[in-house]
Design a protein around this motif. Structure first.
Motif, mmCIF file in Angstrom:
data_model
loop_
_atom_site.group_PDB
_atom_site.id
_atom_site.type_symbol
_atom_site.label_atom_id
_atom_site.label_comp_id
_atom_site.label_asym_id
_atom_site.label_seq_id
_atom_site.Cartn_x
_atom_site.Cartn_y
_atom_site.Cartn_z
ATOM 1 N N GLU A 1 0.824 -1.215 0.000
ATOM 2 C CA GLU A 1 0.000 0.000 0.000
ATOM 3 C C GLU A 1 0.857 1.264 0.000
ATOM 4 O OE1 GLU A 1 -2.456 -0.581 3.407
ATOM 5 O OE2 GLU A 1 -3.832 -1.968 2.383
ATOM 6 N N ARG A 2 2.079 1.152 0.513
ATOM 7 C CA ARG A 2 2.996 2.295 0.483
ATOM 8 C C ARG A 2 3.687 2.441 -0.889
ATOM 9 N NH1 ARG A 2 6.407 1.721 6.200
ATOM 10 N NH2 ARG A 2 4.750 2.388 7.620
ATOM 11 N N GLY A 3 3.457 1.448 -1.738
ATOM 12 C CA GLY A 3 4.009 1.549 -3.081
ATOM 13 C C GLY A 3 5.244 0.714 -3.347
ATOM 14 N N TYR A 4 5.627 -0.165 -2.462
ATOM 15 C CA TYR A 4 6.803 -1.015 -2.652
ATOM 16 C C TYR A 4 6.387 -2.298 -3.385
ATOM 17 C CZ TYR A 4 8.980 2.145 0.694
ATOM 18 O OH TYR A 4 9.470 3.265 1.337
ATOM 19 N N GLU A 5 6.560 -2.275 -4.699
ATOM 20 C CA GLU A 5 6.058 -3.367 -5.537
ATOM 21 C C GLU A 5 6.780 -4.689 -5.303
ATOM 22 O OE1 GLU A 5 5.899 -2.301 -9.619
ATOM 23 O OE2 GLU A 5 4.524 -0.619 -9.310
ATOM 24 N N GLN A 6 8.021 -4.661 -4.776
ATOM 25 C CA GLN A 6 8.745 -5.904 -4.555
ATOM 26 C C GLN A 6 8.061 -6.818 -3.538
ATOM 27 O OE1 GLN A 6 9.745 -2.841 -3.688
ATOM 28 N NE2 GLN A 6 11.261 -2.822 -2.009
ATOM 29 N N PHE A 7 7.090 -6.272 -2.820
ATOM 30 C CA PHE A 7 6.373 -7.079 -1.822
ATOM 31 C C PHE A 7 5.049 -7.631 -2.360
ATOM 32 C CE2 PHE A 7 9.244 -4.528 0.728
ATOM 33 C CZ PHE A 7 9.741 -5.468 1.633
ATOM 34 N N LYS A 8 4.802 -7.419 -3.681
ATOM 35 C CA LYS A 8 3.573 -7.978 -4.262
ATOM 36 C C LYS A 8 3.617 -9.507 -4.308
ATOM 37 C CE LYS A 8 2.079 -4.032 -7.055
ATOM 38 N NZ LYS A 8 1.780 -3.546 -8.425
ATOM 39 N N LYS A 9 4.826 -10.073 -4.345
ATOM 40 C CA LYS A 9 5.009 -11.517 -4.248
ATOM 41 C C LYS A 9 6.079 -11.752 -3.192
ATOM 42 C CE LYS A 9 2.443 -13.286 -7.656
ATOM 43 N NZ LYS A 9 1.470 -14.397 -7.520
ATOM 44 N N VAL A 10 5.724 -12.514 -2.170
ATOM 45 C CA VAL A 10 6.705 -12.788 -1.116
ATOM 46 C C VAL A 10 6.812 -14.292 -0.886
ATOM 47 C CG1 VAL A 10 6.394 -10.577 0.059
ATOM 48 C CG2 VAL A 10 4.953 -12.504 0.671
ATOM 49 N N ARG A 11 7.838 -14.684 -0.186
ATOM 50 C CA ARG A 11 8.149 -16.102 0.037
ATOM 51 C C ARG A 11 7.388 -16.633 1.253
ATOM 52 N NH1 ARG A 11 13.026 -17.771 2.860
ATOM 53 N NH2 ARG A 11 13.593 -19.956 2.392
ATOM 54 N N TYR A 12 6.767 -17.802 1.072
ATOM 55 C CA TYR A 12 6.029 -18.482 2.133
ATOM 56 C C TYR A 12 6.479 -19.947 2.184
ATOM 57 C CZ TYR A 12 2.706 -14.550 1.873
ATOM 58 O OH TYR A 12 2.129 -13.306 1.865
ATOM 59 N N PHE A 13 6.130 -20.610 3.291
ATOM 60 C CA PHE A 13 6.221 -22.065 3.385
ATOM 61 C C PHE A 13 4.819 -22.586 3.688
ATOM 62 C CE2 PHE A 13 10.716 -21.146 4.393
ATOM 63 C CZ PHE A 13 11.313 -21.984 3.451
ATOM 64 N N TYR A 14 4.420 -23.639 2.981
ATOM 65 C CA TYR A 14 3.073 -24.169 3.207
ATOM 66 C C TYR A 14 3.109 -25.688 3.306
ATOM 67 C CZ TYR A 14 2.334 -26.218 -1.412
ATOM 68 O OH TYR A 14 2.416 -27.021 -2.521
ATOM 69 N N LYS A 15 2.021 -26.212 3.858
ATOM 70 C CA LYS A 15 1.839 -27.665 3.976
ATOM 71 C C LYS A 15 0.356 -27.961 3.905
ATOM 72 C CE LYS A 15 2.932 -31.501 7.114
ATOM 73 N NZ LYS A 15 3.547 -31.853 8.422
ATOM 74 N N ASP A 16 -0.022 -29.023 3.200
ATOM 75 C CA ASP A 16 -1.431 -29.429 3.130
ATOM 76 C C ASP A 16 -1.877 -29.978 4.491
ATOM 77 O OD1 ASP A 16 -2.193 -28.876 0.410
ATOM 78 O OD2 ASP A 16 -0.817 -30.480 -0.195
ATOM 79 N N MET A 17 -3.042 -29.537 4.923
ATOM 80 C CA MET A 17 -3.551 -29.950 6.240
ATOM 81 C C MET A 17 -5.065 -30.114 6.188
ATOM 82 S SD MET A 17 -1.514 -27.530 8.956
ATOM 83 C CE MET A 17 0.260 -27.290 8.887
ATOM 84 N N THR A 18 -5.576 -30.914 7.133
ATOM 85 C CA THR A 18 -7.024 -30.997 7.357
ATOM 86 C C THR A 18 -7.439 -29.797 8.216
ATOM 87 O OG1 THR A 18 -6.772 -32.268 9.403
ATOM 88 C CG2 THR A 18 -6.909 -33.521 7.328
ATOM 89 N N GLU A 19 -8.737 -29.607 8.355
ATOM 90 C CA GLU A 19 -9.239 -28.518 9.206
ATOM 91 C C GLU A 19 -8.721 -28.681 10.633
ATOM 92 O OE1 GLU A 19 -10.922 -25.826 8.729
ATOM 93 O OE2 GLU A 19 -11.819 -26.017 6.727
#
Length: 352
Positions: free
Chosen positions: A94-112
């Protein structure tokens, strides 16, 4: 197959907590996503997200060292650990820093259920929680662990309450109080607990009161800006004393009613006995009137003079009267006299 062991239920989500210390995340997959694609937990343990501006400034200065950890549940990416980080990413966009439009995450498939457990365990390890937040954490952990145990997703050895107590660093006695709060504190009182107008001791004491009393306590806490546990403990003590006296009064009333019933029963029995005695006396008087009060038949002089002896009817009346008198005096008859009476009866029988 379920996972067993006293604390092995938390081994499944330890990787989420290790991200805080920079340790590599085992069994998680790296992915680059827009922060806007990520869903926050619908009910996170942490009630407030503070200092987002400062965190965003830190990301600009040194970069984001710890990626946000996600769970992919039914195709949806949800935050397990890193709500503040994701909000800081959005603020920077929102401040205009476009490099943060895609950031690095770690994910794992899980049940509820697995997602709920991962979310709660991550919060428990990584955050300093308020008494209210810790109480909520314990209640939610209990629910999800019971649900996963019942569905066979995990195998839990030992009491769930004790496992949670060791995990969040609370004694067995304190866990019992936390459980009482979760089970019995009304919504009005919970609101004051959440706002900090009640400590955990006050919340526990309030949970021991009936709902109408808890409402009064909550109103008092809101008006005064707080209420102490000792104040509520005094109310609890007074309530118990009132209940004790009421119970004694109830027992006394029951005993009095029982005594009254026994007294009435005795009175009825005595009245019935008296009535039976009166009736027996009346019957005795009637019998005596028939047997003793009967006058012997009078034989007229004219009949005697005419025939020289009583008539058969007169003899019958005389015999009947004599026999009635003998019945009254039967206990005085001797054996020889009885033989005479039997001879008379035999002679009568022989005459046909």
């Amino acid at each position: 197959m379920g996972i067993s062991g006293e604390f092995s239920v938390f081994d499944m989500i330890n990787s989420a907590t290790r991200s805080k210390t920079g340790v590599s995340i085992k069994d998680y997959t790296e992915i680059w996503l827009s922060p806007y694609e990520i869903k926050e937990a619908h009910q996170n343990t942490r009630q407030e997200y503070k200092n987002i501006d400062a965190l965003a400034d830190a990301f600009l200065l040194v970069g984001q060292e710890q990626p946000t950890v996600l769970a992919r549940v039914n195709g949806e990416y949800r935050i397990v650990d890193g709500h503040r980080r994701n909000r800081a990413n959005i603020l920077l966009i929102e401040r205009g820093y476009e490099q943060f439009k895609k950031v690095r995450y770690f994910y794992k498939d899980m049940t509820e259920n697995m997602y709920e457990l991962s979310l709660l365990a991550g919060n428990g390890f990584t955050q300093d929680l308020t008494p209210y937040e810790k109480t909520e954490l314990a209640g939610r952990l209990k629910k999800v662990l019971e649900k996963m145990r019942d569905t066979g997703e995990i195998e839990v050895k030992g009491k769930i309450r004790d496992i949670i107590g060791k995990y969040i660093g609370e004694t067995s006695g304190q866990m019992a109080r936390i459980e009482k709060i979760n089970n019995s504190l009304t919504e009005e009182a919970k609101e004051q607990f959440r706002e900090g107008n009640m400590g955990i001791s006050a919340a526990y004491e309030a949970s021991r009161l009936p709902e109408e009393d808890q409402k009064i306590i909550a109103e008092k806490a809101a008006e005064q800006g707080g209420v102490e546990g000792k104040e509520i403990a005094a109310i609890v003590k007074e309530r118990k004393e009132v209940e004790k006296q009421a119970k004694k009064a109830e027992e006394f009333a029951k005993q009095a009613e029982k005594s009254l019933k026994e007294t009435r029963k005795s009175e009825v029995g005595a009245a019935q006995a008296s009535l039976h005695a009166e009736r027996a006396a009346e019957n005795a008087d009637q019998s005596a009137g028939v047997m003793i009060g009967m006058n012997p038949p009078i034989v007229s002089d004219s009949d005697t003079e005419k025939n020289g002896e009583p008539s058969p009817e007169e003899i019958k009346q005389e015999a009947t009267f004599t026999l009635q008198q003998l019945l009254i005096q039967a206990e005085k008859i001797t054996y020889n006299e009885l033989l005479v009476l039997q001879d008379i009866m035999m002679n009568c029988n022989n005459r046909g």
